[in-house]
Design a protein around this motif. Structure first.
Motif, PDB file in Angstrom:
ATOM      1  N   LYS A 287      74.029  89.807  15.654  1.00 53.99           N
ATOM      2  CA  LYS A 287      74.721  89.928  14.368  1.00 53.99           C
ATOM      3  C   LYS A 287      74.866  88.556  13.720  1.00 53.99           C
ATOM      4  N   ARG A 288      75.267  87.573  14.522  1.00 57.10           N
ATOM      5  CA  ARG A 288      75.241  86.190  14.036  1.00 57.10           C
ATOM      6  C   ARG A 288      73.802  85.724  14.121  1.00 57.10           C
ATOM      7  N   ALA A 289      73.317  85.042  13.136  1.00 56.38           N
ATOM      8  CA  ALA A 289      71.902  84.669  13.079  1.00 56.38           C
ATOM      9  C   ALA A 289      71.575  83.450  13.937  1.00 56.38           C
ATOM     10  N   ASP A 290      72.416  83.152  14.925  1.00 53.30           N
ATOM     11  CA  ASP A 290      72.161  81.973  15.750  1.00 53.30           C
ATOM     12  C   ASP A 290      71.536  82.311  17.104  1.00 53.30           C
ATOM     13  N   ARG A 291      71.225  83.597  17.335  1.00 50.23           N
ATOM     14  CA  ARG A 291      70.684  84.002  18.637  1.00 50.23           C
ATOM     15  C   ARG A 291      69.515  84.974  18.464  1.00 50.23           C
ATOM     16  N   LEU A 292      68.486  84.788  19.289  1.00 46.70           N
ATOM     17  CA  LEU A 292      67.322  85.664  19.318  1.00 46.70           C
ATOM     18  C   LEU A 292      67.046  86.090  20.747  1.00 46.70           C
ATOM     19  N   LYS A 293      66.486  87.288  20.899  1.00 47.69           N
ATOM     20  CA  LYS A 293      65.937  87.736  22.175  1.00 47.69           C
ATOM     21  C   LYS A 293      64.527  88.230  21.906  1.00 47.69           C
ATOM     22  N   LEU A 294      63.607  87.817  22.745  1.00 49.82           N
ATOM     23  CA  LEU A 294      62.225  88.257  22.681  1.00 49.82           C
ATOM     24  C   LEU A 294      61.917  89.023  23.949  1.00 49.82           C
ATOM     25  N   VAL A 295      61.232  90.145  23.798  1.00 50.75           N
ATOM     26  CA  VAL A 295      60.806  90.943  24.942  1.00 50.75           C
ATOM     27  C   VAL A 295      59.294  91.085  24.862  1.00 50.75           C
ATOM     28  N   VAL A 296      58.622  90.823  25.979  1.00 50.80           N
ATOM     29  CA  VAL A 296      57.158  90.951  26.038  1.00 50.80           C
ATOM     30  C   VAL A 296      56.753  91.387  27.443  1.00 50.80           C
ATOM     31  N   TRP A 297      55.722  92.207  27.516  1.00 51.75           N
ATOM     32  CA  TRP A 297      55.112  92.592  28.788  1.00 51.75           C
ATOM     33  C   TRP A 297      53.998  91.601  29.061  1.00 51.75           C
ATOM     34  N   ASP A 298      54.039  90.918  30.201  1.00 50.20           N
ATOM     35  CA  ASP A 298      53.030  89.895  30.497  1.00 50.20           C
ATOM     36  C   ASP A 298      51.927  90.389  31.424  1.00 50.20           C
ATOM     37  N   GLY A 299      51.899  91.687  31.701  1.00 47.87           N
ATOM     38  CA  GLY A 299      50.893  92.255  32.588  1.00 47.87           C
ATOM     39  C   GLY A 299      51.423  92.524  33.975  1.00 47.87           C
ATOM     40  N   THR A 300      52.520  91.858  34.336  1.00 44.10           N
ATOM     41  CA  THR A 300      53.118  92.080  35.653  1.00 44.10           C
ATOM     42  C   THR A 300      54.560  92.554  35.561  1.00 44.10           C
ATOM     43  N   GLY A 301      55.176  92.386  34.408  1.00 40.20           N
ATOM     44  CA  GLY A 301      56.563  92.802  34.222  1.00 40.20           C
ATOM     45  C   GLY A 301      57.063  92.417  32.847  1.00 40.20           C
ATOM     46  N   LEU A 302      58.241  92.940  32.510  1.00 44.70           N
ATOM     47  CA  LEU A 302      58.859  92.577  31.236  1.00 44.70           C
ATOM     48  C   LEU A 302      59.457  91.182  31.339  1.00 44.70           C
ATOM     49  N   VAL A 303      59.324  90.426  30.256  1.00 44.73           N
ATOM     50  CA  VAL A 303      59.894  89.084  30.180  1.00 44.73           C
ATOM     51  C   VAL A 303      60.907  89.080  29.046  1.00 44.73           C
ATOM     52  N   LEU A 304      62.081  88.540  29.303  1.00 42.57           N
ATOM     53  CA  LEU A 304      63.125  88.418  28.289  1.00 42.57           C
ATOM     54  C   LEU A 304      63.366  86.940  28.039  1.00 42.57           C
TER      55      LEU A 304
END
Length: 93
Positions: free
Chosen positions: A49-66
């Motif tokens: 909600k505050r624009a000072d934080r981001l989270k990225l989620v990606v599958w790298d082929g072996t598992g989810l990365v946060l």
């Protein structure tokens, strides 16, 4: 080493999400609300909600990365939204 494949897409969630969610909760949002596959190798970017934080989620082929990023100061510049859609006329967009 954790890195996405050379060809990948980046999806930006226009609306803020509950930042108590972890990678499984964010992957569920990708599936249920965006009708996309969180295991496709695409990068999904969420903001707090505050624009000072981001989270990225990606599958790298072996598992989810946060990835979690907090910026000090003014925060990230984010496009304004109306009815869940980014407004392209925004000068920062």
């Amino acid at each position: 080493m954790i890195s996405p494949a050379g060809n990948f897409r980046i999806y930006l969630a226009a609306e803020p999400v509950d930042f108590r969610k972890g990678m499984d909760g964010l992957a569920a949002i990708v599936q249920s609300e965006f009708d996309l596959d969180p295991f496709s190798g695409a990068i999904f970017v969420f903001r707090a909600k505050r624009a000072d934080r981001l989270k990225l989620v990606v599958w790298d082929g072996t598992g989810l990365v946060l990835v979690y990023k907090r910026i000090e100061g003014a925060g990230f510049v984010w496009p304004r939204t109306r009815d869940g859609v980014s407004v392209a006329s925004d000068p920062y967009f």
